[in-house]
Design a protein around this motif. Structure first.
Motif, PDB file in Angstrom:
ATOM      1  N   MET A   1       0.869  -1.133   0.014  1.00 30.70           N
ATOM      2  CA  MET A   1      -0.089   0.115   0.050  1.00 30.70           C
ATOM      3  C   MET A   1       0.753   1.099  -0.030  1.00 30.70           C
ATOM      4  O   MET A   1       0.785   2.202  -0.722  1.00 30.70           O
ATOM      5  N   LYS A   2       1.987   1.126   1.030  1.00 32.58           N
ATOM      6  CA  LYS A   2       2.667   2.332   0.893  1.00 32.58           C
ATOM      7  C   LYS A   2       3.335   2.340  -0.308  1.00 32.58           C
ATOM      8  O   LYS A   2       3.534   3.517  -0.750  1.00 32.58           O
TER       9      LYS A   2
ATOM     10  N   SER B   1       4.769   4.921  -5.350  1.00 32.45           N
ATOM     11  CA  SER B   1       4.953   5.118  -6.822  1.00 32.45           C
ATOM     12  C   SER B   1       3.881   5.855  -7.739  1.00 32.45           C
ATOM     13  O   SER B   1       4.166   6.417  -8.710  1.00 32.45           O
TER      14      SER B   1
ATOM     15  N   LEU C   1       4.748  12.152 -14.977  1.00 32.79           N
ATOM     16  CA  LEU C   1       3.588  12.841 -15.832  1.00 32.79           C
ATOM     17  C   LEU C   1       3.468  14.100 -15.957  1.00 32.79           C
ATOM     18  O   LEU C   1       3.558  14.807 -16.755  1.00 32.79           O
TER      19      LEU C   1
ATOM     20  N   ASN D   1       1.930  -7.157  -4.806  1.00 36.33           N
ATOM     21  CA  ASN D   1       0.541  -6.574  -4.318  1.00 36.33           C
ATOM     22  C   ASN D   1      -0.190  -7.480  -3.351  1.00 36.33           C
ATOM     23  O   ASN D   1      -0.682  -7.056  -2.490  1.00 36.33           O
TER      24      ASN D   1
ATOM     25  N   ALA E   1       3.220  -5.503   4.622  1.00 40.71           N
ATOM     26  CA  ALA E   1       2.876  -4.368   5.274  1.00 40.71           C
ATOM     27  C   ALA E   1       1.508  -3.754   4.433  1.00 40.71           C
ATOM     28  O   ALA E   1       0.829  -3.007   4.517  1.00 40.71           O
ATOM     29  N   GLY E   2       1.531  -4.387   3.251  1.00 37.58           N
ATOM     30  CA  GLY E   2       0.548  -3.911   2.109  1.00 37.58           C
ATOM     31  C   GLY E   2      -1.015  -3.973   2.504  1.00 37.58           C
ATOM     32  O   GLY E   2      -2.038  -3.423   2.224  1.00 37.58           O
TER      33      GLY E   2
ATOM     34  N   GLU F   1      10.868   2.129   7.773  1.00 39.45           N
ATOM     35  CA  GLU F   1      10.507   2.729   6.487  1.00 39.45           C
ATOM     36  C   GLU F   1      10.710   4.263   6.662  1.00 39.45           C
ATOM     37  O   GLU F   1      10.786   4.868   5.536  1.00 39.45           O
TER      38      GLU F   1
ATOM     39  N   HIS G   1      11.044   7.405   3.983  1.00 38.64           N
ATOM     40  CA  HIS G   1      10.191   8.611   3.832  1.00 38.64           C
ATOM     41  C   HIS G   1      10.671  10.081   3.885  1.00 38.64           C
ATOM     42  O   HIS G   1      10.485  10.660   2.952  1.00 38.64           O
TER      43      HIS G   1
ATOM     44  N   ILE H   1       1.563   7.106 -22.137  1.00 32.28           N
ATOM     45  CA  ILE H   1       2.289   6.725 -20.913  1.00 32.28           C
ATOM     46  C   ILE H   1       1.490   5.541 -20.288  1.00 32.28           C
ATOM     47  O   ILE H   1       2.151   4.583 -19.900  1.00 32.28           O
TER      48      ILE H   1
ATOM     49  N   ARG I   1       6.614  -3.744 -14.065  1.00 34.85           N
ATOM     50  CA  ARG I   1       5.780  -2.852 -13.360  1.00 34.85           C
ATOM     51  C   ARG I   1       6.594  -2.074 -12.423  1.00 34.85           C
ATOM     52  O   ARG I   1       7.351  -2.696 -11.761  1.00 34.85           O
ATOM     53  N   ILE I   2       6.225  -1.005 -12.028  1.00 31.00           N
ATOM     54  CA  ILE I   2       7.096  -0.338 -11.039  1.00 31.00           C
ATOM     55  C   ILE I   2       6.764  -0.794  -9.604  1.00 31.00           C
ATOM     56  O   ILE I   2       7.742  -0.926  -8.712  1.00 31.00           O
ATOM     57  N   LEU I   3       5.649  -1.148  -9.603  1.00 35.36           N
ATOM     58  CA  LEU I   3       5.316  -1.876  -7.964  1.00 35.36           C
ATOM     59  C   LEU I   3       5.647  -3.470  -8.278  1.00 35.36           C
ATOM     60  O   LEU I   3       5.178  -4.089  -8.960  1.00 35.36           O
TER      61      LEU I   3
END
Lengths: 557, 313
Positions: free
Chosen positions: A1-2, A7, A15, B6, B11-12, B25, B29, B297, B311-313
């Motif tokens: 989630m974070k 991202s 963008l 995902n 933690a997601g 973390e 941040h 994009i 993918r970025i994630l």
């Protein structure tokens, strides 16, 4: 989630950086900071000077007056290690008028000046005094209620000289009035004698080939061909702006640079008239005959001048300042014999009528928050005295004789241009050279020009060539040709004088693009000359008719 | 590469402040924060300026200029010269993207086969150098080299060819842009592929050689499949810049004679928006371009996931 949030943020940022660049909106933060700094600088004078509103001329009185300004310079550096903030002018202001001029911001060229000024206007943080560069800008400033009505101050403080300059060309000066109030002090112009284009011909080649001054286009073609055959290179210098061709088109009675009034009384641009077609047909033939460098469509003025400087072209259409650029470089490269002489444009089917358009150096405008508007007028008076007053004190004129202090280094909001001065310069410089009598010169500008011209005459110093060919070259002085043209009234006024309708600004560049592109195609033979009619009808449907209609409506009123 | 982060990330599942505080973390941040702030100030806040595209903007009235709805866009699309810039942009950009990829890959493969490492490195550096020169400098050189009496035409003229006006002929101009852009950028593109090539397991080549594969077969069956994900990824990501046909390059090299085929959205926008100070129209063009780029994009990101598992994630 974070991670996802992060991202998303990053992608978003990516963008948006694209968006932000693309839409050209990164002005906003810049103008914000501009505002802050402006407020800082403006808050200082207010507190100090409440008490002395009318004491401008008494320079002994203690507290100095502060004026914040915006200024625009040129590529010409300030002489003797001076700067835009500290130079002869600013010191004179301080000594003579007890005025501290604070430069809020300064740019080197007109384009960035306008960009910066627009930002300042958006954030409503304008300096006390600055130059509005166009009538449109002046109107916008008035609409935004940012300016002071200068009418009473001009009446009371302007010197007789400044007032007489205003009367030289009232049509132009009065454009500074909006609703009967003088919101901008018109800075006027150099006079029409600066406008005409001439054919400049390389003199040593002319003599070697025994050629006469060209009277007709055929003579000119003969000269171009002879030069090309004898010295290689090309016949005629040209660049992508096509101004060379537009100027020569006058020989066929075309007026591509101005609007004309047709027989039925309606106004249209000269560039779309059939006379232009005739001229283009001839230019296309020149191109075909190899008189013009096929690369000209990629040249700007600098690239075009390179052909003159490296000695491969001997014919150039140019204004009166040829001697400064490229002239100085031409003689450095090819020796003093290689000077070009100016001649009037040759004729074909019509006598040449030189186009004259409305010009103006700008408007001195004063913020309505300014504490000392009268000081602005005083400084304008001083500029006029230094350059145009025969009776000005010697210190002012003496310092101006240093050519480094030419027109370059002045403080732009505090100026006004005597429109007759180039004509006076011409007579004074000519007389002084012919009679070897420098003491006869009474004007600051004229003595500058004289010194420059003498540098060339005595030492063949290239830095004096510009002044020499403007005023000092006798029958080949460009302004001598101009004076003849004006005396004989061989000119045509632009039908549009000053004001233009909104439609013209909206469509302006896109319409010009269409014609420039089309004319280029015809000249280089991509399209036959019959394409001209199609081009004009394209131009009309792309907005040309809308503009013509708007202009006629505006000028009918 | 297609991670299932995902679903499986511990933690997601549920975000709570306690977890966030206790996890290690938050320092990361914090480090990121300045960058986010800068982006916010300089990229997000100015977004407000988009309103200019829907106004009749004048500096004096600023953002409170009168609203005109979509009039600016209508004006633009009625301009014959604007519509053609879209075609020109796509034409030039597509060929630049595709050909730069191909040339970079071929160059990387060839360089990879060079055994003498000194030669390899010097060739790579030389190919890489033009990337560091700005178009302002390069255009000055190119105008000289590509002139009808310039170096290139003198060489072709020596073999009897007629001179070509590379920068003045509308038919040739787009290809002059495409090829000079490839020349400038392929060295840089090749670096990424060279990096991908170093990660290919040498054991695979040995095995292929034992099976009797020659050099070309090795490239075809080992090298290319190994770097295929990189190729697909690079190609898809570059889709986002499809409407950037290279303002700096074309602005410095074009002229009215080649507007027909060489005028791109960016140069048109520049002439309209900056030179003529038509801020509203300039912004409208920019917004139009941004919307299209945004779609491209998104599509390319989706496609990168679907076809290259990226993918970025």
């Amino acid at each position: 989630m974070k991670k996802r949030f992060l991202s998303l943020l990053l992608t978003g940022a990516l963008l948006l950086s694209v968006t932000a660049c693309g839409s050209g909106t990164d002005n906003a933060p810049a103008s914000r900071t501009g505002e802050e700094s402006a407020q800082e600088t403006q808050s200082e004078p207010e507190s100090e000077q409440e008490s002395q509103k009318t004491e401008v001329q008494t320079q002994e009185s203690g507290e100095p007056i502060t004026l914040t300004i915006a200024n625009v310079g040129s590529s010409q550096p300030y002489p003797n290690g001076e700067s835009a903030e500290d130079n002869w002018w600013t010191r004179q202001y301080k000594e003579r008028f007890n005025v501290d001029v604070k430069t809020e911001w300064y740019t080197n060229d007109g384009d960035s000046y306008n960009t910066k000024l627009n930002m300042a206007i958006v954030s409503k943080s304008i300096p006390d005094a600055f130059t509005a560069t166009s009538l449109r800008q002046l109107k916008e400033l008035v609409d935004a209620d940012l300016l002071m009505d200068m009418t009473p101050y001009f009446e009371e403080y302007a010197s007789d000289l400044v007032k007489s300059i205003a009367k030289q060309d009232p049509d132009t000066f009065n454009t500074g009035y909006i609703d009967g109030k003088m919101y901008g002090v018109t800075q006027m112009h150099y006079g029409w004698s600066s406008n005409p284009y001439y054919v400049w011909l390389r003199n040593d080649w002319m003599e070697e080939q025994n050629l006469e001054a060209p009277k007709t286009i055929d003579d000119l073609v003969n000269i171009m061909t002879t030069f090309k055959n004898a010295y290689g290179g090309w016949g005629l210098a040209a660049d992508k702006s096509l101004y060379t061709f537009k100027s020569l088109a006058l020989a066929w009675g075309a007026q591509p640079d101005i609007w004309i009034t047709k027989d039925d009384g309606t106004m249209e641009p000269g560039a779309i008239q059939p006379e232009m077609k005739e001229a283009l047909a001839v230019f296309a033939q020149w191109y075909k005959d190899g008189l013009i460098d096929p690369n000209f469509t990629t040249y700007d003025m600098t690239a075009m001048n390179n052909g003159i400087i490296d000695g491969s072209i001997g014919v150039e259409v140019y204004q009166q300042w040829w001697g400064y650029n490229p002239g100085a470089d031409v003689v450095k490269q090819n020796g003093p014999e290689a000077v070009f002489h100016p001649f009037e444009l040759p004729t074909a089917t019509h006598d040449i009528l030189y186009p004259m358009s409305y010009t103006n150096r700008g408007y001195t405008v004063v913020s309505k928050d300014c504490e000392h508007p009268e000081a602005v007028i005083e400084l304008i008076n001083f500029y006029a005295d230094a350059f145009f007053n025969p009776d000005a004190d010697e210190e002012a004129k003496f310092l101006l004789t240093d050519t480094a202090y030419g027109d370059y280094a002045h403080i732009t909001p505090f100026r006004i241009q005597d429109t007759t001065v180039e004509d006076q310069n011409l007579e004074q410089v000519t007389y002084a050279i012919e009679n070897n009598d420098p003491d006869s010169i009474t004007l600051g500008t004229a003595s500058q020009k004289y010194i420059g011209a003498m540098k060339w005459i005595e030492d063949q110093d290239p830095s004096g060539l510009g002044d020499y060919f403007q005023h000092g070259a006798g029958e080949f002085a460009a302004f001598r040709l101009a004076v003849n043209i004006l005396n004989e009234k061989r000119y045509q006024l632009n039908a549009i004088w000053g004001l233009t309708p909104d439609e013209m600004d909206t469509y302006g560049s896109t319409l010009d693009d269409i014609l420039t592109e089309g004319f280029t195609k015809i000249i280089i033979g991509d399209e036959d000359v019959s394409y001209f009619d199609e081009l004009v009808s394209n131009w009309r449907t792309a907005g040309g008719d809308t503009v013509i209609e708007a202009v006629n409506k505006m000028y009918a009123e | 590469m297609k991670s299932k982060s995902n679903k499986t990330a511990p933690a997601g599942a549920k975000f709570t402040w306690k977890k966030f505080r206790d996890s290690r973390e938050w320092q990361l941040h914090l480090i990121l924060l300045p960058a986010v702030v800068v982006v916010f100030i300089y990229s997000y806040i100015p977004l407000y300026g988009i309103v200019i595209a829907f106004q009749k903007f004048a500096p004096a009235t600023g953002f409170s200029s009168p609203w005109t709805g979509l009039a600016n866009f209508e004006f633009l699309f009625r301009q014959p010269n604007f519509v053609r810039t879209i075609g020109n942009t796509l034409y030039i950009a597509v060929f630049k993207l595709v050909l730069t990829q191909i040339v970079s890959i071929v160059f990387a493969l060839m360089l990879n086969e060079v055994r003498c490492s000194a030669l390899k490195r010097s060739v790579q550096t030389v190919a890489y150098i033009p990337n560091f020169l700005s178009w302002v400098v390069l255009s000055g050189m190119l105008i000289d080299i590509l002139a009808t009496d310039g170096l290139l035409n003198q060489i072709t003229g020596f073999f009897g060819a007629d001179p070509i006006s590379f920068l003045g002929n509308p038919k040739v101009f787009p290809w002059t842009m495409i090829i000079s852009d490839i020349w400038k950028n392929f060295g840089y593109g090749a670096i990424i592929y060279l990096a991908a090539l170093t990660s290919v397991d040498p054991g695979l080549y040995e095995a292929a050689a034992l099976d009797g594969a020659n050099r070309f077969k090795q490239i075809w069956h080992v090298t290319l499949p190994a770097i295929a994900p990189t190729i697909i990824l690079m190609s898809l990501l570059s889709l986002g810049s499809l409407l950037n046909a290279g303002f700096e390059q074309i602005y410095n090299l074009y002229s009215p004679a080649v507007y027909q085929t060489g005028d791109i959205i960016d140069t048109y926008m520049y002439r309209l928006g900056m030179i003529e100070a038509q801020y509203s129209f300039g912004t409208a063009v920019g917004l139009f371009k941004s919307v299209i780029s945004c779609i491209l994009i998104s599509v390319s990101y989706w496609a990168a996931d679907k076809f290259a598992g990226y993918r970025i994630l």
